[in-house]
Motif scaffolding. Structure first.
Motif, PDB file in Angstrom:
ATOM      1  N   LEU A  77       0.818  14.898  -8.377  1.00 45.44           N
ATOM      2  CA  LEU A  77       0.744  13.948  -9.488  1.00 45.44           C
ATOM      3  C   LEU A  77      -0.644  13.949 -10.117  1.00 45.44           C
ATOM      4  CD1 LEU A  77       2.801  11.029  -7.918  1.00 45.44           C
ATOM      5  CD2 LEU A  77       3.526  12.573  -9.759  1.00 45.44           C
ATOM      6  N   LEU A  78      -1.667  14.093  -9.302  1.00 48.94           N
ATOM      7  CA  LEU A  78      -3.031  14.158  -9.826  1.00 48.94           C
ATOM      8  C   LEU A  78      -3.213  15.403 -10.691  1.00 48.94           C
ATOM      9  CD1 LEU A  78      -5.929  13.060  -9.915  1.00 48.94           C
ATOM     10  CD2 LEU A  78      -6.384  14.391  -7.848  1.00 48.94           C
ATOM     11  N   ALA A  79      -2.682  16.530 -10.225  1.00 46.77           N
ATOM     12  CA  ALA A  79      -2.835  17.791 -10.957  1.00 46.77           C
ATOM     13  C   ALA A  79      -2.052  17.786 -12.273  1.00 46.77           C
ATOM     14  CB  ALA A  79      -2.389  18.959 -10.090  1.00 46.77           C
ATOM     15  N   ARG A  80      -0.832  17.243 -12.246  1.00 42.07           N
ATOM     16  CA  ARG A  80       0.032  17.283 -13.428  1.00 42.07           C
ATOM     17  C   ARG A  80      -0.143  16.085 -14.347  1.00 42.07           C
ATOM     18  NH1 ARG A  80       5.284  16.862 -12.947  1.00 42.07           N
ATOM     19  NH2 ARG A  80       5.272  15.836 -10.930  1.00 42.07           N
ATOM     20  N   ASP A  81      -0.483  14.925 -13.797  1.00 40.87           N
ATOM     21  CA  ASP A  81      -0.600  13.667 -14.530  1.00 40.87           C
ATOM     22  C   ASP A  81       0.613  13.410 -15.434  1.00 40.87           C
ATOM     23  OD1 ASP A  81      -1.778  11.248 -15.134  1.00 40.87           O
ATOM     24  OD2 ASP A  81      -2.909  12.060 -16.815  1.00 40.87           O
ATOM     25  N   PRO A  82       1.817  13.380 -14.833  1.00 38.88           N
ATOM     26  CA  PRO A  82       3.017  13.149 -15.647  1.00 38.88           C
ATOM     27  C   PRO A  82       3.148  11.677 -16.042  1.00 38.88           C
ATOM     28  CG  PRO A  82       3.608  13.138 -13.344  1.00 38.88           C
ATOM     29  CD  PRO A  82       2.128  13.482 -13.409  1.00 38.88           C
ATOM     30  N   ALA A  83       4.033  11.420 -16.976  1.00 38.04           N
ATOM     31  CA  ALA A  83       4.359  10.036 -17.343  1.00 38.04           C
ATOM     32  C   ALA A  83       5.185   9.451 -16.204  1.00 38.04           C
ATOM     33  CB  ALA A  83       5.161  10.008 -18.634  1.00 38.04           C
ATOM     34  N   LEU A  84       4.761   8.307 -15.717  1.00 38.09           N
ATOM     35  CA  LEU A  84       5.460   7.639 -14.628  1.00 38.09           C
ATOM     36  C   LEU A  84       5.885   6.255 -15.091  1.00 38.09           C
ATOM     37  CD1 LEU A  84       2.935   8.528 -11.796  1.00 38.09           C
ATOM     38  CD2 LEU A  84       5.184   9.556 -12.134  1.00 38.09           C
ATOM     39  N   TRP A  85       6.940   5.759 -14.483  1.00 41.74           N
ATOM     40  CA  TRP A  85       7.381   4.395 -14.702  1.00 41.74           C
ATOM     41  C   TRP A  85       7.175   3.647 -13.401  1.00 41.74           C
ATOM     42  CZ3 TRP A  85       8.757   2.284 -19.261  1.00 41.74           C
ATOM     43  CH2 TRP A  85       8.974   3.171 -20.319  1.00 41.74           C
ATOM     44  N   ALA A  86       6.745   2.416 -13.483  1.00 44.09           N
ATOM     45  CA  ALA A  86       6.469   1.641 -12.279  1.00 44.09           C
ATOM     46  C   ALA A  86       6.969   0.215 -12.423  1.00 44.09           C
ATOM     47  CB  ALA A  86       4.973   1.631 -11.993  1.00 44.09           C
ATOM     48  N   VAL A  87       7.329  -0.349 -11.290  1.00 43.72           N
ATOM     49  CA  VAL A  87       7.690  -1.763 -11.208  1.00 43.72           C
ATOM     50  C   VAL A  87       7.178  -2.263  -9.862  1.00 43.72           C
ATOM     51  CG1 VAL A  87      10.019  -1.315 -10.288  1.00 43.72           C
ATOM     52  CG2 VAL A  87       9.542  -3.469 -11.480  1.00 43.72           C
ATOM     53  N   VAL A  88       6.679  -3.486  -9.861  1.00 42.77           N
ATOM     54  CA  VAL A  88       6.104  -4.068  -8.651  1.00 42.77           C
ATOM     55  C   VAL A  88       7.106  -5.003  -7.992  1.00 42.77           C
ATOM     56  CG1 VAL A  88       4.267  -5.542  -7.737  1.00 42.77           C
ATOM     57  CG2 VAL A  88       3.774  -3.930  -9.591  1.00 42.77           C
ATOM     58  N   VAL A  89       7.329  -4.773  -6.702  1.00 41.65           N
ATOM     59  CA  VAL A  89       8.041  -5.709  -5.841  1.00 41.65           C
ATOM     60  C   VAL A  89       7.107  -5.866  -4.642  1.00 41.65           C
ATOM     61  CG1 VAL A  89      10.115  -6.200  -4.501  1.00 41.65           C
ATOM     62  CG2 VAL A  89      10.305  -4.899  -6.620  1.00 41.65           C
ATOM     63  N   ALA A  90       6.230  -6.847  -4.743  1.00 45.70           N
ATOM     64  CA  ALA A  90       5.140  -7.004  -3.770  1.00 45.70           C
ATOM     65  C   ALA A  90       5.664  -6.941  -2.336  1.00 45.70           C
ATOM     66  CB  ALA A  90       4.419  -8.318  -4.019  1.00 45.70           C
ATOM     67  N   PRO A  91       4.982  -6.219  -1.475  1.00 48.44           N
ATOM     68  CA  PRO A  91       3.676  -5.575  -1.657  1.00 48.44           C
ATOM     69  C   PRO A  91       3.774  -4.140  -2.198  1.00 48.44           C
ATOM     70  CG  PRO A  91       4.339  -5.321   0.613  1.00 48.44           C
ATOM     71  CD  PRO A  91       5.442  -6.102  -0.089  1.00 48.44           C
ATOM     72  N   TRP A  92       4.956  -3.717  -2.620  1.00 44.51           N
ATOM     73  CA  TRP A  92       5.185  -2.330  -3.033  1.00 44.51           C
ATOM     74  C   TRP A  92       5.089  -2.149  -4.533  1.00 44.51           C
ATOM     75  CZ3 TRP A  92       5.136   0.897   0.883  1.00 44.51           C
ATOM     76  CH2 TRP A  92       5.528   0.441   2.141  1.00 44.51           C
TER      77      TRP A  92
END
Length: 105
Positions: A77-92
């Motif tokens: 992911l660091l090398a490619r830096d793709p578009a990511l989607w994220a959602v938080v469900v604490a603590p994750w």
């Protein structure tokens, strides 16, 4: 959680956002990132996590559809830096790579 499942789904959907790997690195360092395979509904996974649906989550974890982000994936992911989607469900923080539909003009 005591929310109606459809209400919870809509709430989590509204909290989902595009994010880059740079912003996610502190969560990776804390071991708080979960990878959701592209074929799986990110929000459905978030709902299952929020509702502590252990049976469903165990199935996804066992099949590899959901997994903790480990160093090899982080390096990719660091090398490619793709578009990511994220959602938080604490603590994750749940993340998923999605290809955007091509725009035609």
């Amino acid at each position: 959680m005591t929310e109606n499942p459809s209400t919870l789904y809509a709430k989590l959907l509204g909290e989902t956002a595009r994010i880059g790997w740079q912003e996610l690195q502190p969560f990776f360092a804390r071991g708080a990132l979960l990878w959701v395979e592209p074929g799986l509904d990110l929000i459905a996974v978030a709902v299952a996590l929020a509702e502590n649906d252990q049976q469903t989550l165990a199935g996804w974890l066992q099949s590899g559809q959901v997994s903790k982000v480990e160093a090899p994936r982080a390096e990719d992911l660091l090398a490619r830096d793709p578009a990511l989607w994220a959602v938080v469900v604490a603590p994750w923080v749940l993340i998923q790579e999605r290809e955007d539909a091509p725009t035609q003009h």
